[in-house]
Motif scaffolding. Structure first.
Motif, PDB file in Angstrom:
ATOM      1  N   GLY A 464       5.216  10.524  -9.613  1.00 44.17           N
ATOM      2  CA  GLY A 464       4.631  10.623  -8.090  1.00 44.17           C
ATOM      3  C   GLY A 464       5.420  10.264  -6.964  1.00 44.17           C
ATOM      4  O   GLY A 464       5.028  10.394  -5.811  1.00 44.17           O
ATOM      5  N   THR A 465       6.659   9.971  -7.217  1.00 42.56           N
ATOM      6  CA  THR A 465       7.649   9.570  -6.306  1.00 42.56           C
ATOM      7  C   THR A 465       7.954  10.563  -5.105  1.00 42.56           C
ATOM      8  O   THR A 465       8.125  10.373  -4.085  1.00 42.56           O
ATOM      9  N   CYS A 466       8.091  12.089  -5.661  1.00 45.78           N
ATOM     10  CA  CYS A 466       8.503  12.847  -4.838  1.00 45.78           C
ATOM     11  C   CYS A 466       7.251  13.389  -3.725  1.00 45.78           C
ATOM     12  O   CYS A 466       7.471  13.089  -2.702  1.00 45.78           O
ATOM     13  N   VAL A 467       5.840  13.246  -4.228  1.00 44.98           N
ATOM     14  CA  VAL A 467       4.967  13.738  -3.158  1.00 44.98           C
ATOM     15  C   VAL A 467       4.632  12.250  -2.532  1.00 44.98           C
ATOM     16  O   VAL A 467       4.453  12.436  -1.190  1.00 44.98           O
ATOM     17  N   GLY A 468       4.999  11.230  -3.020  1.00 49.17           N
ATOM     18  CA  GLY A 468       4.696   9.831  -2.459  1.00 49.17           C
ATOM     19  C   GLY A 468       5.699   9.745  -1.381  1.00 49.17           C
ATOM     20  O   GLY A 468       5.224   9.102  -0.239  1.00 49.17           O
ATOM     21  N   TYR A 469       6.760  10.096  -1.602  1.00 46.16           N
ATOM     22  CA  TYR A 469       7.814  10.074  -0.454  1.00 46.16           C
ATOM     23  C   TYR A 469       7.526  10.911   0.430  1.00 46.16           C
ATOM     24  O   TYR A 469       7.733  10.608   1.931  1.00 46.16           O
ATOM     25  N   ALA A 470       6.849  12.269   0.381  1.00 45.50           N
ATOM     26  CA  ALA A 470       6.528  13.002   1.410  1.00 45.50           C
ATOM     27  C   ALA A 470       5.356  12.560   2.296  1.00 45.50           C
ATOM     28  O   ALA A 470       5.677  12.676   3.565  1.00 45.50           O
ATOM     29  N   PHE A 471       4.576  11.915   1.805  1.00 47.49           N
ATOM     30  CA  PHE A 471       3.483  11.354   2.481  1.00 47.49           C
ATOM     31  C   PHE A 471       4.103  10.281   3.214  1.00 47.49           C
ATOM     32  O   PHE A 471       3.801  10.016   4.611  1.00 47.49           O
TER      33      PHE A 471
END
Length: 496
Positions: A464-471
């Motif tokens: 979840g780090t990719c979309v977490g970083y996006a948010f």
């Protein structure tokens, strides 16, 4: 006639995925006037298909009794990147992650719970309704309530700067009419999702042969934001990485994302069973699939890869469940009740990725593999399974399952890819840097357009780090851009 309602905005956000939408909403919550641009008919991009975001020490983890150390996560991820990741960015991201989970909840996002992926930590906060619900049922409605102006079928074609190099405007184009218009703005957030879907940029900026990659995305990641930044002197930085996720079938008759929910695709490409190369030889411990980026790298070392399944393991997965799933699309341990029917349908349709035979010799011939080599490979592998010891690559005995019961199936694997990450170097405030390492006034980058989170591969050990970083980076960009615009307005007021 103007394309937009106004001629000036405090902030223009380019892209409506998790990063861009979060930037627009956060900036509006900080009091800024915002124009949000989407080049397609529909908003959300690849973020619509995301399943959950990374966080450490969230209220949901506390409710489930899940403990994780933010500092340990930071150290692991920086080491994982071979120190190409920016530890300052990771520190801020980790520390803010529980706040982002709560912020999303405050906007109306609902969660199913927290889980791990593969052998990773339980950091993956799964939201209900996928990313589509997060964006369309929660964030975008909230942004519109606060006055964010959303324009679809509208691209940003150029950024304009002052004599000192700071942002002063954006040229936008209506893709339906071809009309262009320049809007004045104090700040811009670039959040266009990377460049996975731009073959020329992939060829120039990465080592990958794109004919072997299967992009599973919205198709909109064509590097728009990167080119906008580079054209006004932003530093080209942190390119070359693609987020791979192991074996994936290529069906020429349907879009790639359609196979995400296929049990056959998961059984063929995501299991720690038997892989062979174009010579019929094993080449790796197949349990590498539990880290899907590593698995993608391993698959890429060979010119072609096939997975081999016998009827016995197909029956076992149908009856008892798979070894490894594919995110929340096909969950780990899920009983593969549809698997045999999907395989039968693919064989009947003569799909180019599947081969069926009653004997291993016949399978080798159908797959155009050396018969002697393939049969020797499987004989040796079966002996390892009987003895409970992989003497070649040391695979865990748990995953040593014989290939012995016909019919036998071979699957031609390509390599799945979700996105690229990087291209614009940013500060911990997500300010874009120029070639001298100085922030370009008013220019920010978020999500996959921003470098600093990864090295040459993605770290699914913390799912979840990719979309977490996006948010997170969207919020971070939006907040700092709003403050930057306010400071400029205050200076102008004083001067007047």
């Amino acid at each position: 006639m103007s394309i937009s309602q106004k001629n000036h905005y405090d902030l223009v956000v380019v892209g409506t995925g998790a990063a861009g939408t979060s930037a627009a909403l956060e900036a509006a919550q900080s009091g800024a006037s915002v124009l949000l641009l989407e080049k397609g008919h529909h908003t959300g991009g690849s973020s619509n298909y995301t399943e959950g975001l990374f966080a450490v020490d969230s209220y949901l983890q506390k409710e489930q009794g899940i403990k994780a150390s933010g500092t340990d996560v930071l150290k692991e991820e920086v080491i994982y990147s071979k120190y190409k990741a920016d530890a300052r960015i990771w520190r801020n991201y980790v520390d803010d992650s529980p706040k982002t989970v709560k912020w999303l909840s405050d906007q109306g996002v609902q969660y199913e719970g927290v889980q791990a992926m593969g052998e990773g930590a339980a950091t993956w906060h799964i939201y209900k309704g996928m990313g589509f619900a997060v964006l369309h049922d929660a964030l975008l409605p909230q942004a519109k309530k606060l006055g964010v102006e959303l324009l679809t079928l509208t691209t940003a074609t150029a950024l304009h700067t002052t004599d000192t190099g700071a942002i002063k405007g954006v040229t936008i184009r209506n893709e339906g009419t071809g009309e262009t218009h320049e809007v004045s703005t104090s700040a811009v957030v670039l959040a266009t999702g990377g460049y996975l879907n731009n073959p020329d940029m992939m060829k120039d900026l990465t080592p990958y042969d794109t004919s072997r990659l299967i992009p599973v995305s919205s198709g909109k990641g064509t590097g728009d934001g990167l080119r906008l930044g580079w054209n006004i002197g932003a530093r080209k930085y942190g390119t070359g990485m693609a987020m791979l996720f192991g074996g994936y079938l290529k069906d020429p008759d349907q879009p790639s994302f359609k196979l995400m929910e296929s049990q056959m695709n998961t059984a063929a490409g995501q299991q720690p069973l038997l892989w062979v190369n174009e010579h019929g030889e094993r080449f790796v411990d197949e349990s590498v699939i539990y880290n899907f980026s590593y698995a993608g790298n391993a698959l890429y070392t060979q010119n072609q890869v096939y997975s081999i399944l016998d009827q016995g393991v197909i029956d076992r997965m149908s009856r008892e469940g798979n070894f490894m799933g594919l995110g929340v699309y096909v969950k780990r341990g899920e009983k593969m009740a549809k698997l045999q029917d999907e395989i039968n349908a693919a064989v009947t349709a003569n799909k180019p990725f599947i081969f069926k035979a009653d004997t291993l010799n016949e399978l080798a011939e159908k797959m155009d593999l050396p018969v002697d080599t393939l049969t020797h490979t499987i004989t040796t592998y079966n002996r390892y399974c009987e003895n409970g010891q992989d003497q070649t690559f040391g695979k865990d005995p748990e995953y040593l399952v014989k290939v012995a019961k016909g019919p036998f199936y071979g699957f031609k694997l390509n390599i799945g890819a979700f996105c690229t990450m990087g291209g614009l170097q940013v500060t911990p405030n997500n300010e874009v840097l120029d070639n001298h390492g100085n922030p370009i006034g008013g220019l920010y980058a978020a999500g996959n357009d921003a470098a600093g989170l990864t090295g040459d591969t993605y770290g699914p050990n913390m799912p979840g780090t990719c979309v977490g970083y996006a948010f997170y980076s969207g919020r971070n960009s939006g907040r700092h851009a709003a403050n930057y615009a306010k400071s400029l307005a205050a200076i102008q007021t004083q001067n007047n």
